[in-house]
Design a protein around this motif. Structure first.
Motif, PDB file in Angstrom:
ATOM      1  N   TYR A 231     -77.158 104.170  49.069  1.00  0.00           N
ATOM      2  CA  TYR A 231     -75.928 103.741  49.852  1.00  0.00           C
ATOM      3  C   TYR A 231     -75.650 104.559  51.111  1.00  0.00           C
ATOM      4  O   TYR A 231     -75.160 104.171  52.091  1.00  0.00           O
ATOM      5  CB  TYR A 231     -74.652 103.853  48.593  1.00  0.00           C
ATOM      6  N   ARG A 232     -75.577 105.845  50.798  1.00  0.00           N
ATOM      7  CA  ARG A 232     -75.369 106.903  51.676  1.00  0.00           C
ATOM      8  C   ARG A 232     -76.206 106.870  52.985  1.00  0.00           C
ATOM      9  O   ARG A 232     -75.991 106.986  54.097  1.00  0.00           O
ATOM     10  CB  ARG A 232     -75.679 108.220  51.240  1.00  0.00           C
TER      11      ARG A 232
ATOM     12  N   ASP B 136     -74.138  96.419  59.489  1.00  0.00           N
ATOM     13  CA  ASP B 136     -72.538  96.603  59.308  1.00  0.00           C
ATOM     14  C   ASP B 136     -72.123  96.858  57.976  1.00  0.00           C
ATOM     15  O   ASP B 136     -71.541  95.994  57.406  1.00  0.00           O
ATOM     16  CB  ASP B 136     -71.714  95.401  60.044  1.00  0.00           C
ATOM     17  N   PRO B 137     -72.667  97.825  57.260  1.00  0.00           N
ATOM     18  CA  PRO B 137     -72.489  98.218  56.051  1.00  0.00           C
ATOM     19  C   PRO B 137     -71.018  98.428  55.717  1.00  0.00           C
ATOM     20  O   PRO B 137     -70.456  99.105  56.574  1.00  0.00           O
ATOM     21  CB  PRO B 137     -73.219  99.412  55.631  1.00  0.00           C
ATOM     22  N   ALA B 138     -70.295  98.009  54.843  1.00  0.00           N
ATOM     23  CA  ALA B 138     -69.050  98.180  54.423  1.00  0.00           C
ATOM     24  C   ALA B 138     -68.855  98.004  52.798  1.00  0.00           C
ATOM     25  O   ALA B 138     -69.437  97.153  52.204  1.00  0.00           O
ATOM     26  CB  ALA B 138     -67.812  97.226  55.014  1.00  0.00           C
ATOM     27  N   ALA B 139     -67.945  99.152  52.244  1.00  0.00           N
ATOM     28  CA  ALA B 139     -67.512  98.975  50.893  1.00  0.00           C
ATOM     29  C   ALA B 139     -66.419  98.002  50.595  1.00  0.00           C
ATOM     30  O   ALA B 139     -65.537  97.916  51.481  1.00  0.00           O
ATOM     31  CB  ALA B 139     -67.391 100.275  50.180  1.00  0.00           C
TER      32      ALA B 139
ATOM     33  N   GLU C 274     -70.685 105.700  45.050  1.00  0.00           N
ATOM     34  CA  GLU C 274     -70.843 106.171  46.355  1.00  0.00           C
ATOM     35  C   GLU C 274     -71.815 107.290  46.441  1.00  0.00           C
ATOM     36  O   GLU C 274     -72.009 107.831  47.909  1.00  0.00           O
ATOM     37  CB  GLU C 274     -69.637 106.480  47.253  1.00  0.00           C
TER      38      GLU C 274
ATOM     39  N   LEU D   8     -71.321  97.262  48.088  1.00  0.00           N
ATOM     40  CA  LEU D   8     -71.781  97.437  49.561  1.00  0.00           C
ATOM     41  C   LEU D   8     -72.097  95.884  50.042  1.00  0.00           C
ATOM     42  O   LEU D   8     -72.892  94.994  49.625  1.00  0.00           O
ATOM     43  CB  LEU D   8     -73.022  98.211  49.667  1.00  0.00           C
TER      44      LEU D   8
ATOM     45  N   GLY E  36     -76.541 102.628  59.475  1.00  0.00           N
ATOM     46  CA  GLY E  36     -75.573 101.186  59.913  1.00  0.00           C
ATOM     47  C   GLY E  36     -76.412  99.755  59.523  1.00  0.00           C
ATOM     48  O   GLY E  36     -75.841  98.815  60.087  1.00  0.00           O
TER      49      GLY E  36
ATOM     50  N   ARG F  77     -81.361 109.575  55.396  1.00  0.00           N
ATOM     51  CA  ARG F  77     -80.837 110.149  56.497  1.00  0.00           C
ATOM     52  C   ARG F  77     -81.068 111.678  56.994  1.00  0.00           C
ATOM     53  O   ARG F  77     -80.650 112.020  58.191  1.00  0.00           O
ATOM     54  CB  ARG F  77     -79.204 110.046  55.973  1.00  0.00           C
TER      55      ARG F  77
ATOM     56  N   VAL G 291     -75.237 103.634  54.930  1.00  0.00           N
ATOM     57  CA  VAL G 291     -74.214 103.749  55.898  1.00  0.00           C
ATOM     58  C   VAL G 291     -74.456 104.669  56.999  1.00  0.00           C
ATOM     59  O   VAL G 291     -73.811 104.324  58.059  1.00  0.00           O
ATOM     60  CB  VAL G 291     -72.789 104.265  55.006  1.00  0.00           C
TER      61      VAL G 291
END
Length: 159
Positions: free
Chosen positions: A102-103, A124-127, A97, A154, A109, A70, A106
């Motif tokens: 993971y970061r 569409d990542p979502a926990a 997290e 995730l 995307g 990122r 997210v």
């Protein structure tokens, strides 16, 4: 917790009342689940080996997760356990997290995985919580996740 103390200036001899923090919770990374604590020490060594076999035809549990940093923009490949669930893929967050992969996902995307020797784009990542009413996991798997301390997954939508 904050502690007060007295500080004397060397040159002038003046005494000032000062305060310092002696204990403060971290706000940057969450605590690691039990699985992360157990495997965390071995991760650098194991990842070198597992990266070579993850996502191959003969290792169905491990997938190779490809993501972009990122901040750095660098491409990374991280071996993780991936579970096929209705509508996509669930990855246990054994390191919580605070895990960089993971970061990164997210923030971006999306991510690409190598599974069974082929590449798949996931979005569409979502926990997700394995104990929630809408959980995609069978009831027999949930106690296993609790014992390992894995409270989130995730979820990535795709093939």
């Amino acid at each position: 917790m904050i502690e007060s103390y007295q500080h004397r200036q060397k040159r002038t001899g003046e005494v000032h009342s000062m305060a310092r923090t002696i204990a403060a919770p971290s706000t940057t990374k969450s605590k690691r689940p039990l699985a992360g604590k157990i495997f965390g020490v071995l991760t650098p060594v194991l990842n070198r080996f597992v990266t070579r076999i993850a996502g191959g035809r003969y290792v169905p549990v491990y997938i190779l997760l490809r993501h972009r940093g990122r901040r750095s923009g660098r491409d990374y490949a991280t071996p993780v356990v991936g579970l096929r669930v209705p509508g996509g893929l669930a990855i246990p967050m054994a390191f919580g997290e605070g895990a960089d992969w993971y970061r990164n996902i997210v923030a971006a995307g999306s991510a690409t995985i190598r599974r069974h020797g082929s590449e798949h784009q996931l979005v569409d990542p979502a926990a997700i919580d394995p104990d929630s009413a809408t959980s995609p996991f069978p009831g027999w798997q949930r106690p296993v996740f609790r014992v390992l301390g894995i409270r989130q997954f995730l979820f990535l939508r795709g093939q």
